[in-house]
Each structure stands twice: as structure tokens, then as C-alpha cells.
Scaffold this active site. Structure first.
Site, PDB file in Angstrom:
ATOM      1  N   CYS A 146       9.944  -6.587  14.398  1.00  0.00           N
ATOM      2  CA  CYS A 146       9.736  -5.756  15.583  1.00  0.00           C
ATOM      3  C   CYS A 146       8.435  -6.216  16.249  1.00  0.00           C
ATOM      4  O   CYS A 146       7.437  -6.480  15.561  1.00  0.00           O
ATOM      5  CB  CYS A 146       9.669  -4.274  15.215  1.00  0.00           C
ATOM      6  SG  CYS A 146      11.198  -3.702  14.465  1.00  0.00           S
TER       7      CYS A 146
ATOM      8  N   GLU B  88       0.837  -1.194   0.000  1.00  0.00           N
ATOM      9  CA  GLU B  88       0.000   0.000   0.000  1.00  0.00           C
ATOM     10  C   GLU B  88       0.872   1.244   0.000  1.00  0.00           C
ATOM     11  O   GLU B  88       2.003   1.235   0.475  1.00  0.00           O
ATOM     12  CB  GLU B  88      -0.867   0.020   1.262  1.00  0.00           C
ATOM     13  CG  GLU B  88      -1.865  -1.109   1.290  1.00  0.00           C
ATOM     14  CD  GLU B  88      -2.693  -1.125   2.559  1.00  0.00           C
ATOM     15  OE1 GLU B  88      -2.551  -0.203   3.378  1.00  0.00           O
ATOM     16  OE2 GLU B  88      -3.480  -2.064   2.705  1.00  0.00           O
TER      17      GLU B  88
ATOM     18  N   LEU C   8      13.171   4.530  17.196  1.00  0.00           N
ATOM     19  CA  LEU C   8      13.907   4.212  18.429  1.00  0.00           C
ATOM     20  C   LEU C   8      13.025   3.411  19.393  1.00  0.00           C
ATOM     21  O   LEU C   8      13.365   2.298  19.776  1.00  0.00           O
ATOM     22  CB  LEU C   8      14.415   5.510  19.076  1.00  0.00           C
ATOM     23  CG  LEU C   8      15.476   5.302  20.144  1.00  0.00           C
ATOM     24  CD1 LEU C   8      16.747   4.721  19.565  1.00  0.00           C
ATOM     25  CD2 LEU C   8      15.772   6.608  20.871  1.00  0.00           C
ATOM     26  N   HIS C   9      11.953   4.011  19.845  1.00  0.00           N
ATOM     27  CA  HIS C   9      10.915   3.336  20.648  1.00  0.00           C
ATOM     28  C   HIS C   9      11.315   2.907  22.051  1.00  0.00           C
ATOM     29  O   HIS C   9      10.458   2.447  22.818  1.00  0.00           O
ATOM     30  CB  HIS C   9      10.333   2.119  19.924  1.00  0.00           C
ATOM     31  CG  HIS C   9       9.925   2.390  18.521  1.00  0.00           C
ATOM     32  ND1 HIS C   9       9.130   3.465  18.177  1.00  0.00           N
ATOM     33  CD2 HIS C   9      10.217   1.757  17.351  1.00  0.00           C
ATOM     34  CE1 HIS C   9       8.947   3.454  16.864  1.00  0.00           C
ATOM     35  NE2 HIS C   9       9.602   2.450  16.348  1.00  0.00           N
TER      36      HIS C   9
ATOM     37  N   CYS D  11       8.350  -7.631   5.990  1.00  0.00           N
ATOM     38  CA  CYS D  11       9.625  -7.183   6.572  1.00  0.00           C
ATOM     39  C   CYS D  11      10.205  -8.328   7.381  1.00  0.00           C
ATOM     40  O   CYS D  11       9.479  -9.065   8.043  1.00  0.00           O
ATOM     41  CB  CYS D  11       9.403  -5.963   7.466  1.00  0.00           C
ATOM     42  SG  CYS D  11      10.943  -5.315   8.157  1.00  0.00           S
TER      43      CYS D  11
ATOM     44  N   CYS E 217       3.494   8.233   1.705  1.00  0.00           N
ATOM     45  CA  CYS E 217       4.148   7.211   2.520  1.00  0.00           C
ATOM     46  C   CYS E 217       4.397   5.994   1.627  1.00  0.00           C
ATOM     47  O   CYS E 217       3.455   5.371   1.131  1.00  0.00           O
ATOM     48  CB  CYS E 217       3.208   6.871   3.673  1.00  0.00           C
ATOM     49  SG  CYS E 217       3.912   5.694   4.797  1.00  0.00           S
TER      50      CYS E 217
ATOM     51  N   CYS F 203      -0.165   5.383   7.783  1.00  0.00           N
ATOM     52  CA  CYS F 203       1.223   5.523   7.364  1.00  0.00           C
ATOM     53  C   CYS F 203       2.094   5.057   8.514  1.00  0.00           C
ATOM     54  O   CYS F 203       1.836   5.353   9.657  1.00  0.00           O
ATOM     55  CB  CYS F 203       1.528   6.973   7.030  1.00  0.00           C
ATOM     56  SG  CYS F 203       3.202   7.186   6.449  1.00  0.00           S
TER      57      CYS F 203
ATOM     58  N   CYS G  28       4.888  -4.456  15.482  1.00  0.00           N
ATOM     59  CA  CYS G  28       4.623  -3.984  14.114  1.00  0.00           C
ATOM     60  C   CYS G  28       3.868  -5.033  13.301  1.00  0.00           C
ATOM     61  O   CYS G  28       4.315  -6.182  13.183  1.00  0.00           O
ATOM     62  CB  CYS G  28       5.947  -3.645  13.430  1.00  0.00           C
ATOM     63  SG  CYS G  28       5.753  -3.264  11.678  1.00  0.00           S
TER      64      CYS G  28
HETATM   65  N1  SAH Z   1      10.982  -0.204   8.702  1.00  0.00           N
HETATM   66  C1  SAH Z   1      11.051   1.192   8.868  1.00  0.00           C
HETATM   67  C2  SAH Z   1       9.936   1.958   8.194  1.00  0.00           C
HETATM   68  C3  SAH Z   1       8.542   1.396   8.265  1.00  0.00           C
HETATM   69  S1  SAH Z   1       7.728   1.396   9.802  1.00  0.00           S
HETATM   70  C4  SAH Z   1      11.158   1.548  10.332  1.00  0.00           C
HETATM   71  O1  SAH Z   1      10.978   0.674  11.163  1.00  0.00           O
HETATM   72  O2  SAH Z   1      11.466   2.703  10.614  1.00  0.00           O
HETATM   73  C5  SAH Z   1       7.346   3.122  10.024  1.00  0.00           C
HETATM   74  C6  SAH Z   1       7.118   3.522  11.500  1.00  0.00           C
HETATM   75  O3  SAH Z   1       5.891   2.983  12.055  1.00  0.00           O
HETATM   76  C7  SAH Z   1       8.235   3.025  12.396  1.00  0.00           C
HETATM   77  O4  SAH Z   1       8.634   4.024  13.294  1.00  0.00           O
HETATM   78  C8  SAH Z   1       7.564   1.897  13.119  1.00  0.00           C
HETATM   79  O5  SAH Z   1       8.245   1.591  14.286  1.00  0.00           O
HETATM   80  C9  SAH Z   1       6.163   2.425  13.326  1.00  0.00           C
HETATM   81  N2  SAH Z   1       5.185   1.393  13.691  1.00  0.00           N
HETATM   82  C10 SAH Z   1       5.172   0.110  13.307  1.00  0.00           C
HETATM   83  N3  SAH Z   1       4.135  -0.554  13.866  1.00  0.00           N
HETATM   84  C11 SAH Z   1       3.466   0.336  14.626  1.00  0.00           C
HETATM   85  C12 SAH Z   1       2.288   0.265  15.451  1.00  0.00           C
HETATM   86  N4  SAH Z   1       1.601  -0.863  15.594  1.00  0.00           N
HETATM   87  N5  SAH Z   1       1.889   1.385  16.065  1.00  0.00           N
HETATM   88  C13 SAH Z   1       2.568   2.544  15.893  1.00  0.00           C
HETATM   89  N6  SAH Z   1       3.677   2.672  15.148  1.00  0.00           N
HETATM   90  C14 SAH Z   1       4.128   1.585  14.516  1.00  0.00           C
HETATM   91 FE1  SF4 Z   2      10.154  -3.863   9.788  1.00  0.00          FE
HETATM   92 FE2  SF4 Z   2      10.383  -3.189  12.354  1.00  0.00          FE
HETATM   93 FE3  SF4 Z   2       9.977  -1.261  10.491  1.00  0.00          FE
HETATM   94 FE4  SF4 Z   2       8.029  -3.012  11.131  1.00  0.00          FE
HETATM   95  S1  SF4 Z   2       8.935  -1.450  12.490  1.00  0.00           S
HETATM   96  S2  SF4 Z   2       8.614  -2.387   9.090  1.00  0.00           S
HETATM   97  S3  SF4 Z   2       9.204  -4.918  11.521  1.00  0.00           S
HETATM   98  S4  SF4 Z   2      11.772  -2.637  10.710  1.00  0.00           S
END
Ligand code: SAH
Ligand code: SF4
Length: 390
Positions: A130, A105, A235-236, A126, A119, A355, A133
């Protein structure tokens, strides 16, 4: 009786070269190899990316002979759109078919004034897994090609009609925050971003193209040597113990190494720039005062701004979104430490446009999704000031 005709050996069908994902340098090489002049590259690029042409017939300033020659060996093939959805708030979402029954998407989010942020996805699924995610939970199928990545910008622009000579730009900002980890698909993502910046391509300013990564240090160093775009880091968590659980790649590249890589990256940028730190808030996990204080402390040496993203729930994730009050409290603790830390707000709810965690459909060859094989409930979380690059 007529004898059976001897079977002619099948000549392999030669695949045509898709010009859509080629950088200017690659297109120039392509034309030289065809025995044509180098300047044809810029001409064809403008047709494809300024005027959304998908056939050589439209390219009327090329001679008929050249057009016919191109038709035999090349094509302009954008990804196939299976769904276009327009939300009442102006958000647009496209579902693109990328083979094997998989979809990715891409979402265009209006962000005030004439700004529209696209976006973009970089992979089908992936591999980095994580824990919070939904893309990660679908497993990994394959990398997108440069044509499939830049094709998302092409599709978005096309839906508004070709860019006029007046400079009308349907897509003003791009964030590589759709499905996938962009730096795990390094070269195609780099090529696509070069086309985004290129004047004969989309001519988007380098501050308005943002690559978001969970923190692949070697690729980040390489990226800084090869292109100058804005950087967002997922970072998170403010310490390795917690980040190892949320973002497993942290075990390989711990926080101090990642921050050092960001500092090196910023040094290579041509102007004063900040890194965007993305911090997804999960109830009881990383949303306490101690986390805010530790976050502010570890980020001191890095010129950055923090974006707070309340966790976007999906079934069986095992996490919850903190209450609104808790999110505000967290923001306040960061305020007290000198960070404004905007909270992303919901956009495009009625079309499930989220996004940062676009869902798509992935044919999971890793079987990871079997563990999470439930319907997803995406909700859009995008602050009108996000990303604030440019
Ligand atoms: N892989 C890359 C880009 C795609 S994810 C990355 O990890 O940066 C884009 C953003 O959405 C990232 O910051 C990711 O951590 C966040 N994200 C993923 N799942 C999420 C969720 N369930 N709730 C809020 N943010 C989320
Ligand atoms: Fe991949 Fe982690 Fe980004 Fe999700 S948050 S897209 S699992 S790198």
C-alpha cells in the site's frame, strides 16, 4: 598412537514441538498421540496462557513422569523479547526477535476503564505494498507462526504477571493491526485467534478480537465460515480509481466486491455487528468533501462505523497529513451524512508506539526497502475509543 575414533554418524536433532501456538483441538491430538488422556490439553493450555508458564516444571498438577516425557519431545517457546518500553501514558511496546535479524513489534494501549488493547503483528513486513504504509515499504520477509502470533499476547500478559483466578485480564482487546496483512497468513492467524477466544486460552470475547484487512475477498469469505470475530476494513478511498493507487490489492478485489464480502461476513456473525471502516486521511488525496460524500454514499448498504486516521508520516512517503482543521471538516461532512467518525488521537508518543503501522525491522528479500531506505518517524495514533468493539 591411539587410532582415531571412527566418526559416529550425526543423528539429526529432532526439533521439539512448540505447544504455545497449538489450538485446543491440536493439543488434544498431540496428547492422544503421546498415549495420554485428552484432558491434559486443557490443563497444559491453562498453564501456558492463564499462568504464563514456559516450562513443564511449573505444571505441578502433571505427574513427574508426564513432565519428563513432555520435556523430551515438546517445549513452550514464546518469542524472544529484545526490548520492552513503557510510555508515560501507560502504553507498552515490545520488540520481538523473529530470526534473520528481523523484528516485529506489539503494542498494548490502555483505553479507559480496565480496557487494554493489544495491537498484534501477523507477518514480518507485508507484500501488499500500500502506497502510504511504512510496513509495506519494508517489503515482505515471512509469515509469523501461530506461536509467534499468540506469543505476542503471552508476552503482554506476562509483563503484568499471570492472570489471576479473580479474572484480572491484562489484555482485554486484540486488534490484528500490527505489521502484515493477517489474511495473507490465514491459517496461523486463525489458530492464534482461536486461542485468544478459547476459555483455556485467553478467553477474550469475540467482539473484542478484531481482524483488520486491506480486503482479500476469498479469505474473508472463508474466515466468516470458520470463526466469529470483529472485522475492520482498510478502505481509505471511496472509489476504485483512487483505491487502486493507494491499496493495490483493490485491482484484484474492487470496492463493490469487498463491500459485498463484508455483508456476507456480517450475516454469518452470531449477533448484530458492524464493520469498522478505517480511512487514513492524506492531504489533497482523499480528504475533500467529494470524497466524504462519496464515502457515505458507498457505505450506505453496509452496517458500519468509520474511523478517521490522520496520515502518519514517514520519510519519502510522498504523502502529507492534512491540517487539523481539514480533518475536522472531513469529520463534519461525515457527521452531516449520519456518521460519527471518531478521529484517532496520539498515544505512546515517547516510545514510538504506532498501532496500525508498527515498524519493526525486516530483512527485505524483495529489495523494496532500498527505495525507501531512510529512518522512519513513527508517531502513535490511537483514539481512546478505538477500536470500540465490545
Ligand atoms: N494489513 C492490515 C493490518 C495492518 S495495517 C490492513 O491493512 O488493514 C493497520 C492499519 O493502519 C490499516 O488501516 C492501515 O491502512 C493503516 N496505516 C498504514 N500505514 C499508515 C500510515 N502511514 N498512516 C496512517 N495509517 C496507516
Ligand atoms: Fe500491508 Fe497495506 Fe496493511 Fe500496510 S496497509 S500492512 S501494506 S496491507
Amino acid at each position: 598412537m591411539t587410532p582415531n575414533k571412527p566418526e559416529t554418524p550425526e543423528t539429526p536433532i529432532q526439533e521439539k514441538t512448540n505447544l504455545l501456538g497449538m489450538t485446543l483441538a491440536e493439543l488434544e491430538a498431540f496428547f492422544l498421540q503421546l498415549g495420554e488422556k485428552k484432558f491434559r490439553a486443557a490443563q497444559v493450555m491453562k498453564w501456558m496462557h492463564h499462568r504464563c508458564a514456559a516450562s513443564f516444571d511449573e505444571m505441578t498438577d502433571l505427574s513427574k513422569k508426564l513432565r519428563e516425557k513432555l520435556q523430551t519431545c515438546a517445549e513452550v517457546r514464546p518469542p524472544k523479547v529484545v526490548l520492552e518500553d513503557i510510555s508515560s501514558d501507560g502504553t507498552r511496546k515490545w520488540v520481538l526477535e523473529v530470526g534473520d535479524g528481523s523484528h516485529v513489534e506489539t503494542v498494548l494501549i490502555p483505553a479507559g476503564g480496565n480496557r487494554r488493547t493489544l495491537c498484534v503483528s501477523s507477518q514480518v513486513g507485508c507484500s501488499l505494498d500500500c502506497s502510504f504504509c511504512s510496513t509495506g515499504k519494508q517489503g515482505f520477509q515471512r509469515n509469523l507462526t501461530p506461536a509467534e502470533i499468540i506469543g505476542q499476547v503471552w508476552v503482554a500478559q506476562k509483563s503484568f504477571g499471570p492472570r489471576k483466578d479473580s479474572g484480572n485480564r491484562p489484555v482485554t482487546n486484540v486488534v490484528m493491526m500490527g505489521m502484515g496483512e493477517p489474511l495473507m497468513n490465514y491459517q496461523p492467524v486463525l489458530s492464534a485467534m482461536q486461542i485468544m477466544l478459547e476459555d483455556n486460552g485467553y478467553g477474550i470475547s469475540k467482539r473484542r478480537v478484531t481482524v483488520s484487512t486491506s480486503g482479500l475477498v476469498p479469505q474473508l469469505d472463508k474466515l466468516g465460515d470458520e470463526i466469529d470475530v470483529s472485522l475492520a476494513i482498510s478502505l481509505h478511498a471511496p472509489n476504485d480509481e483512487l483505491r487502486n493507487q493507494l491499496v493495490p490489492i483493490n485491482k484484484k478485489y474492487p470496492i463493490h466486491e469487498l463491500i459485498a464480502a463484508c455483508q456476507r461476513y456480517l450475516k454469518k456473525c452470531g449477533d448484530s455487528r458492524e464493520v469498522t471502516i478505517e480511512y487514513t486521511l492524506m492531504a489533497g488525496i482523499n480528504d475533500q468533501q467529494e470524497h466524504a460524500l462519496e464515502l457515505a454514499r458507498i457505505l450506505k448498504p453496509l452496517p458500519c462505523k468509520i474511523n478517521l486516521i490522520p496520515f502518519n508520516p514517514f520519510p519519502h512517503s510522498g504523502y502529507e497529513r492534512p491540517s487539523r482543521n481539514q480533518v475536522m471538516r472531513f469529520q463534519n461532512w461525515l457527521h452531516e451524512q449520519g456518521y460519527s467518525a471518531p478521529i484517532r488521537t496520539t498515544r505512546g508518543d515517547d516510545i514510538d508506539a504506532a498501532c496500525g503501522q508498527l515498524v519493526g525491522r525486516v530483512q527485505d528479500k524483495t529489495r523494496r526497502s532500498a527505495r525507501y531506505a531512510e529512518e522512519r518517524i513513527p508517531a502513535a495514533l490511537v483514539d481512546s475509543n478505538w477500536p470500540s468493539a465490545g
